[in-house]
Design a protein around this motif. Structure first.
Motif, PDB file in Angstrom:
ATOM      1  N   PHE A   1      15.505  30.771  -8.863  1.00 25.03           N
ATOM      2  CA  PHE A   1      16.296  31.145  -7.693  1.00 25.03           C
ATOM      3  C   PHE A   1      15.808  30.405  -6.442  1.00 25.03           C
ATOM      4  O   PHE A   1      16.605  29.956  -5.620  1.00 25.03           O
ATOM      5  N   LEU A   2      14.501  30.268  -6.335  1.00 23.79           N
ATOM      6  CA  LEU A   2      13.957  29.496  -5.201  1.00 23.79           C
ATOM      7  C   LEU A   2      14.476  28.062  -5.238  1.00 23.79           C
ATOM      8  O   LEU A   2      14.893  27.501  -4.217  1.00 23.79           O
ATOM      9  N   MET A   3      14.466  27.467  -6.419  1.00 26.26           N
ATOM     10  CA  MET A   3      14.929  26.077  -6.514  1.00 26.26           C
ATOM     11  C   MET A   3      16.429  25.994  -6.246  1.00 26.26           C
ATOM     12  O   MET A   3      16.901  25.071  -5.567  1.00 26.26           O
ATOM     13  N   PHE A   4      17.187  26.945  -6.754  1.00 24.71           N
ATOM     14  CA  PHE A   4      18.629  26.981  -6.470  1.00 24.71           C
ATOM     15  C   PHE A   4      18.847  27.065  -4.959  1.00 24.71           C
ATOM     16  O   PHE A   4      19.680  26.345  -4.384  1.00 24.71           O
ATOM     17  N   SER A   5      18.070  27.906  -4.317  1.00 23.48           N
ATOM     18  CA  SER A   5      18.184  28.057  -2.858  1.00 23.48           C
ATOM     19  C   SER A   5      17.888  26.735  -2.169  1.00 23.48           C
ATOM     20  O   SER A   5      18.588  26.330  -1.231  1.00 23.48           O
ATOM     21  N   GLY A   6      16.838  26.067  -2.646  1.00 23.82           N
ATOM     22  CA  GLY A   6      16.454  24.797  -2.033  1.00 23.82           C
ATOM     23  C   GLY A   6      17.554  23.756  -2.132  1.00 23.82           C
ATOM     24  O   GLY A   6      17.876  23.072  -1.147  1.00 23.82           O
ATOM     25  N   TYR A   7      18.156  23.624  -3.318  1.00 20.67           N
ATOM     26  CA  TYR A   7      19.218  22.625  -3.468  1.00 20.67           C
ATOM     27  C   TYR A   7      20.425  22.977  -2.594  1.00 20.67           C
ATOM     28  O   TYR A   7      21.085  22.094  -2.043  1.00 20.67           O
ATOM     29  N   THR A   8      20.706  24.267  -2.473  1.00 21.34           N
ATOM     30  CA  THR A   8      21.835  24.676  -1.637  1.00 21.34           C
ATOM     31  C   THR A   8      21.575  24.321  -0.176  1.00 21.34           C
ATOM     32  O   THR A   8      22.436  23.758   0.511  1.00 21.34           O
ATOM     33  N   ILE A   9      20.375  24.647   0.266  1.00 20.24           N
ATOM     34  CA  ILE A   9      20.026  24.384   1.670  1.00 20.24           C
ATOM     35  C   ILE A   9      19.998  22.880   1.933  1.00 20.24           C
ATOM     36  O   ILE A   9      20.487  22.402   2.962  1.00 20.24           O
ATOM     37  N   LEU A  10      19.445  22.131   0.985  1.00 24.44           N
ATOM     38  CA  LEU A  10      19.402  20.675   1.169  1.00 24.44           C
ATOM     39  C   LEU A  10      20.823  20.091   1.186  1.00 24.44           C
ATOM     40  O   LEU A  10      21.099  19.144   1.926  1.00 24.44           O
ATOM     41  N   ALA A  11      21.694  20.672   0.380  1.00 24.34           N
ATOM     42  CA  ALA A  11      23.093  20.219   0.386  1.00 24.34           C
ATOM     43  C   ALA A  11      23.708  20.446   1.764  1.00 24.34           C
ATOM     44  O   ALA A  11      24.464  19.601   2.268  1.00 24.34           O
ATOM     45  N   TYR A  12      23.367  21.571   2.362  1.00 18.53           N
ATOM     46  CA  TYR A  12      23.859  21.852   3.716  1.00 18.53           C
ATOM     47  C   TYR A  12      23.397  20.772   4.693  1.00 18.53           C
ATOM     48  O   TYR A  12      24.190  20.214   5.453  1.00 18.53           O
ATOM     49  N   PHE A  13      22.112  20.446   4.637  1.00 16.97           N
ATOM     50  CA  PHE A  13      21.614  19.432   5.575  1.00 16.97           C
ATOM     51  C   PHE A  13      22.176  18.039   5.275  1.00 16.97           C
ATOM     52  O   PHE A  13      22.472  17.279   6.179  1.00 16.97           O
ATOM     53  N   TRP A  14      22.338  17.723   3.984  1.00 13.02           N
ATOM     54  CA  TRP A  14      22.917  16.412   3.670  1.00 13.02           C
ATOM     55  C   TRP A  14      24.394  16.344   4.085  1.00 13.02           C
ATOM     56  O   TRP A  14      24.874  15.301   4.545  1.00 13.02           O
ATOM     57  N   ALA A  15      25.095  17.445   3.948  1.00 15.54           N
ATOM     58  CA  ALA A  15      26.494  17.450   4.405  1.00 15.54           C
ATOM     59  C   ALA A  15      26.542  17.245   5.914  1.00 15.54           C
ATOM     60  O   ALA A  15      27.351  16.467   6.430  1.00 15.54           O
ATOM     61  N   ARG A  16      25.649  17.921   6.616  1.00 17.19           N
ATOM     62  CA  ARG A  16      25.621  17.756   8.070  1.00 17.19           C
ATOM     63  C   ARG A  16      25.228  16.335   8.455  1.00 17.19           C
ATOM     64  O   ARG A  16      25.769  15.761   9.404  1.00 17.19           O
ATOM     65  N   MET A  17      24.273  15.759   7.713  1.00 13.27           N
ATOM     66  CA  MET A  17      23.863  14.388   8.039  1.00 13.27           C
ATOM     67  C   MET A  17      25.012  13.406   7.783  1.00 13.27           C
ATOM     68  O   MET A  17      25.203  12.452   8.536  1.00 13.27           O
ATOM     69  N   ALA A  18      25.778  13.669   6.721  1.00  9.76           N
ATOM     70  CA  ALA A  18      26.934  12.818   6.446  1.00  9.76           C
ATOM     71  C   ALA A  18      27.952  12.936   7.568  1.00  9.76           C
ATOM     72  O   ALA A  18      28.507  11.929   8.044  1.00  9.76           O
ATOM     73  N   GLN A  19      28.173  14.166   8.001  1.00  9.55           N
ATOM     74  CA  GLN A  19      29.179  14.401   9.044  1.00  9.55           C
ATOM     75  C   GLN A  19      28.787  13.720  10.366  1.00  9.55           C
ATOM     76  O   GLN A  19      29.579  13.022  10.989  1.00  9.55           O
TER      77      GLN A  19
END
Lengths: 597, 597
Positions: free
Chosen positions: B523-541
């Motif tokens: 669950f911790l790792m799932f959380s990490g990938y989700t959060i990182l996806a958020y930051f990568w989406a923001r960086m793309a934007q």
């Protein structure tokens, strides 16, 4: 540092219950008879030797390392003596041909010996191991004269051997190599050049070292079509096999490595060294491929070794170390805390290591049986079938097992908490030692290209179909076996996906060849999980049978079934990610320019 | 060994384009003004200092290590001089309170400094780093008298500090600790016991060392409710802050570790040592938790550090090393082979490292902003919001980033092939140095239990909902932005799954508490990938916006978008496996008995 204990019960489970070694040996021609008694004698003696003589060298060798001087290389304390005992025991000759003094036992028995020795001390095990490559090169490609001159002392272990391939500017891409060989007279040449990363290139354990060297003849074509193979001894060898003078070969320096400190890695200088051509001019690279399967299997074994060492270290620690209470209530109420083996996440790591170690043993021993069959099966059809299986399975075995051996070593450290990072527990050494395994004998990327490019697509799927049919037949055979459905259903499904992925990679590759490289490692890992699922399903089935028929060792069989269940529920799902990443294709890898990195 | 080059452009991208540091600082009360000019001055000076003074210590420190003698510990050559320069430059006081001589800058500026110093030499960076824990303990819980006596010299860096928690039988489970403190008079105590794994416990870099020690009073209750906190200096300190005689504290030995050899790890013996109680009796453990978020964030940064070091090493190697031809045709036709950066699998590893390093920077700097806000936001509501985000994000940041930092270091070695295993390239040191990060400051398992148990289920999902709403709002804000859909759609989907998984774990846990531990790390790792996806989406934007508005540095922004795409296609799918393994529950972990292992 935990003392190594040979896991004989687990080994026998694979040899007897799963893969039927005794029955297998009856299928072989021209191999010394290996009945149950012989097997037992060999593995029990090998276990004792490993535990008592080799295992004590492991921590010592890591700390002392090898020492270079202009006169030569000194191996860690005890290495040389252990090697003498090893030779006196006849171990080097175990699977060598009787015509040169060997005992003629099959490769699959040698693999058991290699597991035991290598688990006891991976660094030490490299010295006899490297010798095997030199022997096989000479056996397969050398003239009778070269064989007579070099093989008897190599087979007995009195001399060791090396494979001198890499140069500083090229490793995987040997077509770039520059070492030169100039003809002198007859079959004699003078070699000049510098080789790096030469394992066992110089040491004090044997009286002579026989180098197999890749070099170019003066008129050789460029690239890999211009590479020839030579034998270059450290000390020249007279016609009667007695030692002559020193050859112009020297060890310029040794590498400081992350691990396997006792296993020396040399820069070797050839300054007009005397060498003899092996086989035909310019056909050296092809010749190297003839024993690649067995060399890769030996390296693949390291995945098993590092998982086994992690397991043997971590289980007693987890059973003894007290921290926190179980969330479902105290399990050690009279103590200050519960042993950490009660905690689910510690179990997750232990079971991951366990399912790797035991699954890898099944996988590797099976591949070793195919090595036996490829040479000694009684019919050409059986030999051909084994060769096909070997072609497909060997790169997976090497790439997949070593990658996960590194993962197992990582978990081994993790279970110890901060203590894992400290030398005294041996877990950090295990992780450092494991790290080389995905690099040498072809990196994981090289194995993966071999698998998907040469083997799967190169055979138009035939090799893959061949093995997947074995899996499907097994699933079919268990259709009426209700308790096996939890294994055979996902196994069937994953195998079907495996075939589909191979087809879709082939289709993409027809449009864009980069798709092959883009899918390669993920496809190798997908293949590995599928194959391991097959072996875990079979181990579960065998164990269920044993329990049903009232066999002893019930804990062992229960434990196999539980571990199979863990593998299917917790590790096989990794294929879900791999499927997605394979299907995502090459675009996301190739879009960024080299300069934008 | 590659020289470290501060990635200032990437750092500014996060500070300016992504997280708006300047705007953020305007939201803070009672913090020294930090305008763009101040930020630039600090990071550029810190970059120079890191590159020129600290980076050269990295390989040297690994090889020399620390040397113990009965008189004390000698740090590697150059460590002490660099520390003096560091203090002279005022760096230790950067984010320390002005009342004790600090410069009062916010934590988020300190995080940038820590990244630069730590990437240059992880081992050296620990010395000033450990001091911060001692300072925060005293600041938050010490009496004015203790503060006056110890803080000014700690803040200036003239003295360093330690945290003495672990004993040989207990690390994570501090309730078991045995060190005793006997009252003498007033606030003075005599401490007796042995602590292990004490980072910077003894060294020659500063004139005094201030130990914060956990111990038990004579009448203390058993377990964690009976732990008190003491300050125990190496040299006694007079009322006027001048140094007195030697205290009864000594370093019994130092550990031989896998890596960070320059960072000394001590066994510390307290033999009736003079100490002073900090805060209330028996409330020591709670006091330790008050600055745990910042300590964990500092450790989390190592994930970024080891990914950055792997990246800086591997990119030039991949650009220069020639091997094989690109499958889609020669890219370097005049050379003997193509640079390996053309090969898809090498790119897969490089992009994995890149997406970790740059994604972690965004994640960690964001958490650092929450640290600023939790203390200095102008309204109670903003402070509370930041505290809630911190509570949720800190264990993910620590556990996830350090696990993947180890993975990045592994890839860094792999890209170099056999050369990665050799000391001279620095990649194996990076992997050895990285390995501690998932162990100390709470193992990954401990972070995972904190996340799912205390934070997610303990808040009945409120903390998770809080952050997932931020993600959903971002997705919502991009609904009309067509090119962003490739990121926001999977981000929305993964975040929804994240919430569903948390709910289902809660439901399972109500039936069987072992389900919490069984799901925890996944669950911790799932959380990490989700959060990182958020930051990568923001960086793309942000990068798309920049490109659209004609910003300079177009390669940088293209590269961010490509890396985001890679992350979404190649790394986010790891959540597919994690979802399945979380859903598989505890049964497969708990079935096997401790004896069956």
């Amino acid at each position: 540092m935990p003392a190594y204990k040979a896991p004989l019960r687990d080994i026998r489970f694979v040899m007897d219950d799963l893969l039927g070694f005794s029955e297998h040996y009856k299928q072989l021609d021209s191999v010394t008879e290996v009945d149950d008694e012989v097997q037992t004698a060999i593995i029990e003696e090998a276990a004792k030797f490993s535990e008592n003589v080799i295992s004590p060298l492991n921590a010592v060798g890591d700390q002392a390392g090898c020492v270079w001087s202009a006169e030569g290389v000194t191996t860690p304390p005890g290495y040389k003596q252990a090697y003498q005992q090893y030779c006196e025991g006849g171990w080097p000759a175990l699977a060598m041909p009787e015509s040169y003094g060997g005992q003629g036992l099959p490769e699959s028995m040698n693999i058991v010996l290699t597991e035991l020795i290598s688990s006891s001390c991976p660094a030490w095990s490299g010295y006899p191991g490297l010798r095997e490559g030199a022997i096989k090169t000479l056996l397969n490609h050398g003239s009778n004269e070269l064989k007579e001159r070099f093989l008897p002392n190599l087979v007995s272990g009195q001399w060791t051997g090396t494979m001198c391939l890499t140069e500083s500017h090229c490793g995987s891409d040997l077509g770039q190599l520059k070492t030169k060989a100039i003809p002198v007279c007859g079959n004699e040449y003078r070699l000049t050049g510098t080789k790096i990363f030469i394992s066992c290139g110089e040491h004090d354990m044997a009286e002579n070292i026989v180098h197999i060297v890749l070099a170019r003849l003066p008129d050789a074509p460029a690239g890999s079509a211009g590479i020839s193979l030579f034998v270059v001894p450290k000390l020249l060898v007279n016609d009667d096999q007695s030692l002559g003078g020193k050859n112009n070969v020297s060890c310029g320096s040794i590498e400081h490595k992350m691990g396997i400190h006792g296993f020396v890695t040399c820069v070797m200088n050839f300054d007009g060294a005397t060498g003899y051509l092996i086989g035909k001019p310019n056909k050296g690279l092809q010749a190297m491929f003839t024993f690649m399967n067995s060399a890769r299997l030996t390296t693949a074994l390291q995945g098993l070794v590092h998982a086994e060492v992690a397991y043997q270290g971590a289980v007693p620690y987890a059973q003894e170390r007290l921290a926190m209470r179980s969330l479902s209530g105290a399990k050690n109420p009279d103590g200050p805390a519960d042993p950490i083996i009660v905690h689910p996440d510690v179990r997750r790591m232990l079971l991951t290591i366990k399912s790797f170690a035991e699954g890898f043993r099944a996988f590797a021993y099976y591949v070793a049986q195919q090595l036996d069959l490829s040479e000694h099966a009684k019919t050409e059809a059986s030999r051909e079938q084994a060769k096909q299986l070997l072609a497909l399975l060997t790169p997976v075995c090497k790439g997949f097992m070593t990658e996960l051996g590194c993962e197992a070593a990582h978990h081994g450290v993790q279970i110890f908490g901060g203590h894992g990072y400290i030398r005294e527990w041996g877990m950090e050494q295990n992780q450092r030692d494991s790290r080389i395994s995905t690099l040498y004998e072809g990196t994981t990327g090289i194995q993966a290209l071999d698998l998907i490019g040469r083997k799967v697509l190169g055979s138009k799927g035939a090799l893959l179909t061949n093995f997947s049919n074995i899996i499907f037949e097994f699933c079919q055979s268990q259709q009426a076996n209700q308790p096996m459905q939890e294994f055979t259903q996902p196994l069937h499904e994953t195998t079907t996906q495996w075939l589909e992925l191979a087809t879709s990679i082939g289709q993409s590759a027809a449009r864009d060849p980069e798709e092959i490289g883009a899918a390669s490692v993920d496809f190798l890992m997908f293949s590995g999980y599928t194959i391991l699922a097959y072996f875990w399903a079979r181990m579960a089935q065998v164990s269920m049978d044993k329990l049903e028929t009232g066999a002893e060792d019930r804990d062992l069989y229960f434990s196999k079934i539980s571990t199979a269940r863990f593998f299917f529920q917790r590790l096989l799902p990794r294929t879900a990610t791999l499927k997605q990443t394979i299907q995502s294709g090459a675009a996301s890898l190739m879009e960024i320019t080299p300069e934008q990195f």
